[in-house]
Write an enzyme that holds these catalytic residues in place. Sequence first.
Site, PDB file in Angstrom:
ATOM      1  N   GLU A   1       0.816  -1.220   0.000  1.00  0.00           N
ATOM      2  CA  GLU A   1       0.000   0.000   0.000  1.00  0.00           C
ATOM      3  C   GLU A   1       0.846   1.265   0.000  1.00  0.00           C
ATOM      4  OE1 GLU A   1      -2.806  -0.273   3.232  1.00  0.00           O
ATOM      5  OE2 GLU A   1      -3.416  -2.299   2.697  1.00  0.00           O
TER       6      GLU A   1
ATOM      7  N   GLU B   1      -5.699  -8.117   0.281  1.00  0.00           N
ATOM      8  CA  GLU B   1      -6.413  -7.812   1.527  1.00  0.00           C
ATOM      9  C   GLU B   1      -7.831  -7.415   1.160  1.00  0.00           C
ATOM     10  OE1 GLU B   1      -4.892  -4.917   4.297  1.00  0.00           O
ATOM     11  OE2 GLU B   1      -2.827  -5.630   4.093  1.00  0.00           O
TER      12      GLU B   1
END
Length: 346
Positions: A181, A273
């Site tokens: 991320e 995720e």
Amino acid sequence: MNVPTNLRRDRYQVEPKLVNPRADQTARRLMAYLCDTYGKHMLTGQQIGVHSTPEMEILHRETGFYPAVGGFDFMDYSPGRANQGAVCHDTDHALRWWEEGGIVTFCWHWTAPRDMMDLPNNKKWEKGFYTEATTFDVEQAMSDPSSEGYQLLVRDIDAIALQLKRLMKAGVPVLWRPLHEASGGWFWWGAKGPKPYLALWGLLYERLTHHHELNNLIWVWNGQHKDWYPGDETVDIIGEDIYPPKRDYSPQADRFDTALAYTSSSKIIALSENGILPDPDQMLTENVRWAWNCTWYGEFLYTRDEEGKLPYSEEYTEHSMLQKLYRHPFSITRDQLPNLKTYRLP
């Protein structure tokens, strides 16, 4: 961005070739299985918690099945946390998971090597992987290999290499998802933009692959923006982390299409995720076929009642959707995995 359906279908045809030419048989067998399965099924997955790990047993209790992919975190092995007394057992959990027939994926919430603020609220050392909780400057560190900051980065990588070597010695292939991320900027490794991040990714790949000769890794890049893509030569699989609104079971076609556009090469795309489970029927209808999912831990799966029991929480994914996914022909659970220790080599 809309990618034609035929292009999406073609992208499910991925060659089982890993970026590390010395990848061992364990990694090559797992990659072969992932490529054989991609587009035909989605592997179910679940991240375990940090301080308590009831997730797998809760899933088994609620569905009758264990997920195919177990998610683990090297967070508390970080020297910046270990030096504060943190203890981690995720390598042990992963070794056990593999022996029980599951697939292992690891992320690393890398606490900054130094300069944690250690202030109240969200700036204590425990939050040292967040940009807001450290003044560590990754751009400065990566600009000078002789600097203390750079050497501390190497020290931390070497500490995690010890855990990865334990897994390699035991014959465990790892879906390795570091520096995740980054483009969001909320983690220190993404706080200074793409250039130092890409340099850090290169250092990490070089140190683990060539210096430590870790040949059991399948490299999963999860930077979430094309400008942060390190290049096909160091990325095996692309992951997207997606947290849609509660009970939004859409397959997130736009994000899948975005991931496809990071490179012109054929790469497996995974939901690395998720907060909400996607509806398998919608995935099939819209031809959005993530290789695996990995639901985040804690509140996304369960709550804690007054008696300390852990009932399933329907706040994010209703129980009916949980059961639907785990019992759907498109889904693969742990009991449906082949013996990956002997799976045919490509």
